[in-house]
Scaffold this motif. Structure first.
Motif, PDB file in Angstrom:
ATOM      1  N   TRP A 181       2.927  52.667  74.100  1.00 55.09           N
ATOM      2  CA  TRP A 181       3.417  52.123  75.363  1.00 55.09           C
ATOM      3  C   TRP A 181       4.934  52.007  75.396  1.00 55.09           C
ATOM      4  N   SER A 182       5.494  52.212  76.592  1.00 54.95           N
ATOM      5  CA  SER A 182       6.939  52.105  76.792  1.00 54.95           C
ATOM      6  C   SER A 182       7.212  51.388  78.108  1.00 54.95           C
ATOM      7  N   VAL A 183       8.416  50.828  78.221  1.00 50.66           N
ATOM      8  CA  VAL A 183       8.834  50.192  79.473  1.00 50.66           C
ATOM      9  C   VAL A 183       8.745  51.219  80.605  1.00 50.66           C
ATOM     10  N   GLY A 184       8.143  50.795  81.710  1.00 49.79           N
ATOM     11  CA  GLY A 184       7.986  51.682  82.861  1.00 49.79           C
ATOM     12  C   GLY A 184       6.614  52.298  82.997  1.00 49.79           C
ATOM     13  N   ASP A 185       5.803  52.254  81.937  1.00 49.42           N
ATOM     14  CA  ASP A 185       4.455  52.815  82.011  1.00 49.42           C
ATOM     15  C   ASP A 185       3.602  52.055  83.022  1.00 49.42           C
ATOM     16  N   ALA A 186       2.839  52.792  83.814  1.00 51.36           N
ATOM     17  CA  ALA A 186       1.882  52.188  84.746  1.00 51.36           C
ATOM     18  C   ALA A 186       0.585  51.908  84.000  1.00 51.36           C
ATOM     19  N   VAL A 187       0.103  50.669  84.079  1.00 47.03           N
ATOM     20  CA  VAL A 187      -1.064  50.264  83.293  1.00 47.03           C
ATOM     21  C   VAL A 187      -2.044  49.475  84.156  1.00 47.03           C
ATOM     22  N   GLY A 188      -3.262  49.410  83.668  1.00 45.59           N
ATOM     23  CA  GLY A 188      -4.293  48.579  84.261  1.00 45.59           C
ATOM     24  C   GLY A 188      -4.903  47.715  83.180  1.00 45.59           C
ATOM     25  N   PHE A 189      -5.463  46.594  83.579  1.00 48.80           N
ATOM     26  CA  PHE A 189      -6.158  45.718  82.627  1.00 48.80           C
ATOM     27  C   PHE A 189      -7.120  44.841  83.401  1.00 48.80           C
ATOM     28  N   GLY A 190      -8.061  44.257  82.689  1.00 52.00           N
ATOM     29  CA  GLY A 190      -9.109  43.492  83.354  1.00 52.00           C
ATOM     30  C   GLY A 190     -10.288  44.394  83.644  1.00 52.00           C
ATOM     31  N   ALA A 191     -11.297  43.853  84.333  1.00 48.49           N
ATOM     32  CA  ALA A 191     -12.503  44.623  84.610  1.00 48.49           C
ATOM     33  C   ALA A 191     -13.081  44.220  85.954  1.00 48.49           C
ATOM     34  N   GLY A 192     -13.787  45.158  86.575  1.00 50.25           N
ATOM     35  CA  GLY A 192     -14.479  44.860  87.823  1.00 50.25           C
ATOM     36  C   GLY A 192     -13.536  44.361  88.902  1.00 50.25           C
ATOM     37  N   LYS A 193     -13.922  43.263  89.546  1.00 51.35           N
ATOM     38  CA  LYS A 193     -13.112  42.695  90.617  1.00 51.35           C
ATOM     39  C   LYS A 193     -11.813  42.088  90.093  1.00 51.35           C
ATOM     40  N   ARG A 194     -11.749  41.891  88.773  1.00 50.61           N
ATOM     41  CA  ARG A 194     -10.552  41.314  88.175  1.00 50.61           C
ATOM     42  C   ARG A 194      -9.613  42.389  87.622  1.00 50.61           C
ATOM     43  N   LEU A 196      -6.576  44.591  87.368  1.00 49.05           N
ATOM     44  CA  LEU A 196      -5.205  44.438  87.855  1.00 49.05           C
ATOM     45  C   LEU A 196      -4.371  45.627  87.419  1.00 49.05           C
ATOM     46  N   GLU A 197      -3.290  45.872  88.139  1.00 52.12           N
ATOM     47  CA  GLU A 197      -2.403  46.967  87.796  1.00 52.12           C
ATOM     48  C   GLU A 197      -0.959  46.500  87.817  1.00 52.12           C
ATOM     49  N   GLY A 198      -0.112  47.196  87.064  1.00 56.17           N
ATOM     50  CA  GLY A 198       1.300  46.843  87.036  1.00 56.17           C
ATOM     51  C   GLY A 198       2.094  47.849  86.219  1.00 56.17           C
ATOM     52  N   ARG A 199       3.360  47.510  85.970  1.00 56.09           N
ATOM     53  CA  ARG A 199       4.226  48.339  85.135  1.00 56.09           C
ATOM     54  C   ARG A 199       4.788  47.502  84.000  1.00 56.09           C
ATOM     55  N   ILE A 200       4.844  48.099  82.823  1.00 57.47           N
ATOM     56  CA  ILE A 200       5.364  47.402  81.650  1.00 57.47           C
ATOM     57  C   ILE A 200       6.868  47.180  81.814  1.00 57.47           C
ATOM     58  N   VAL A 201       7.292  45.925  81.641  1.00 57.62           N
ATOM     59  CA  VAL A 201       8.727  45.619  81.707  1.00 57.62           C
ATOM     60  C   VAL A 201       9.268  45.189  80.347  1.00 57.62           C
ATOM     61  N   ARG A 202       8.363  44.899  79.403  1.00 53.96           N
ATOM     62  CA  ARG A 202       8.813  44.553  78.055  1.00 53.96           C
ATOM     63  C   ARG A 202       7.674  44.816  77.068  1.00 53.96           C
ATOM     64  N   VAL A 203       8.012  45.430  75.933  1.00 55.41           N
ATOM     65  CA  VAL A 203       7.051  45.640  74.852  1.00 55.41           C
ATOM     66  C   VAL A 203       7.359  44.614  73.767  1.00 55.41           C
ATOM     67  N   ASN A 204       6.411  43.714  73.540  1.00 50.83           N
ATOM     68  CA  ASN A 204       6.586  42.648  72.554  1.00 50.83           C
ATOM     69  C   ASN A 204       5.957  43.070  71.222  1.00 50.83           C
ATOM     70  N   ARG A 205       5.719  42.112  70.322  1.00 48.56           N
ATOM     71  CA  ARG A 205       5.181  42.457  69.005  1.00 48.56           C
ATOM     72  C   ARG A 205       3.703  42.852  69.088  1.00 48.56           C
ATOM     73  N   LYS A 206       2.912  42.092  69.845  1.00 47.07           N
ATOM     74  CA  LYS A 206       1.491  42.390  69.959  1.00 47.07           C
ATOM     75  C   LYS A 206       1.027  42.457  71.406  1.00 47.07           C
TER      76      LYS A 206
END
Length: 231
Positions: A181-194, A196-206
């Motif tokens: 993963w890198s800053v700016g990548d378009a990602v999704g997370f969650g499942a079903g009705k939950r 969500l989508e967004g863009r990475i603005v910071r890559v932390n340790r975990k």
């Protein structure tokens, strides 16, 4: 390993049968002492969403097992994104061993724990996976209920010619996952009705800090890397 949707649906029906016979049957009288005439309906959903809900008009608890959730838990690369896998490892359920069989059996217990949590009046808005929930889930495992569900699930699946894999799935290497993963990548997370989508603005340790897009615009989330998928 991948399985066909029709097989996943049949396994979902066996999970429903396991929940009703092994978990609901011994708890039914206690539940009805708290809320008379309460019933349980288990069903297989067509998507990934897996959840418990209560219909107060019907006095009916409903547990849905998503067909695509069952398919996902047959794929080692996808397992790390599921809460059930993290619970098994962190809380040492089934001796901390993650297998597809253990994941599906634990999913039955997880959703049934939500039912008992609701009946106990310990499920609150914004506080679902709280300490009361985990006390119930811990009890399901320590009392032997989870082991009984696991046995029943394995036996019924094998009798139907659909043996569920019971080979340990190793925990992912977090460093390798972070490198994807890198800053700016378009990602999704969650499942079903939950979902969500967004863009990475910071890559932390975990984790990655994700700025929401679409309906989640203006919100930020700190998401464990195991839960991210590329969109």
């Amino acid at each position: 390993m991948t399985i066909e949707p029709a097989i996943a649906h049949r396994l979902g029906q066996i999970m429903c049968d396991t929940t009703s016979m092994i978990l609901w049957s011994p708890a039914q009288s206690w539940v009805r002492q708290q809320a008379p005439a309460t019933t349980l309906l288990c069903r297989v959903g067509s998507g990934q969403a897996t959840y418990h809900r209560f219909d107060p008009h019907l006095k009916q608890h409903q547990i849905t097992y998503g067909k695509r959730m069952i398919m996902s838990k047959h794929q080692p690369d996808a397992v790390s994104g599921w809460l059930s896998g993290r619970e098994i490892r962190q809380r040492k359920y089934f001796d901390g061993e993650v297998t597809t069989l253990n994941l599906l059996a634990h999913t039955c217990c997880h959703e049934f724990a939500h039912l008992l949590q609701h009946v106990s009046g310990k499920r609150y808005r914004g506080s679902v996976h709280n300490r009361h929930f985990y006390l119930i889930l811990d009890e399901l495992h320590s009392s032997g209920g989870a082991d009984a569900a696991r046995r029943h699930l394995a036996e019924q699946a094998e009798s139907a010619g659909m043996a569920i894999p019971d080979v340990p799935i190793l925990a992912p290497d977090t460093r390798q996952l972070m490198a994807k993963w890198s800053v700016g990548d378009a990602v999704g997370f969650g499942a079903g009705k939950r979902q969500l989508e967004g863009r990475i603005v910071r890559v932390n340790r975990k984790t990655c800090t994700v700025e929401g897009t679409g309906p989640s615009r203006g919100l930020r989330y700190r998401v464990p890397v195991q839960l991210l998928n590329r969109v």
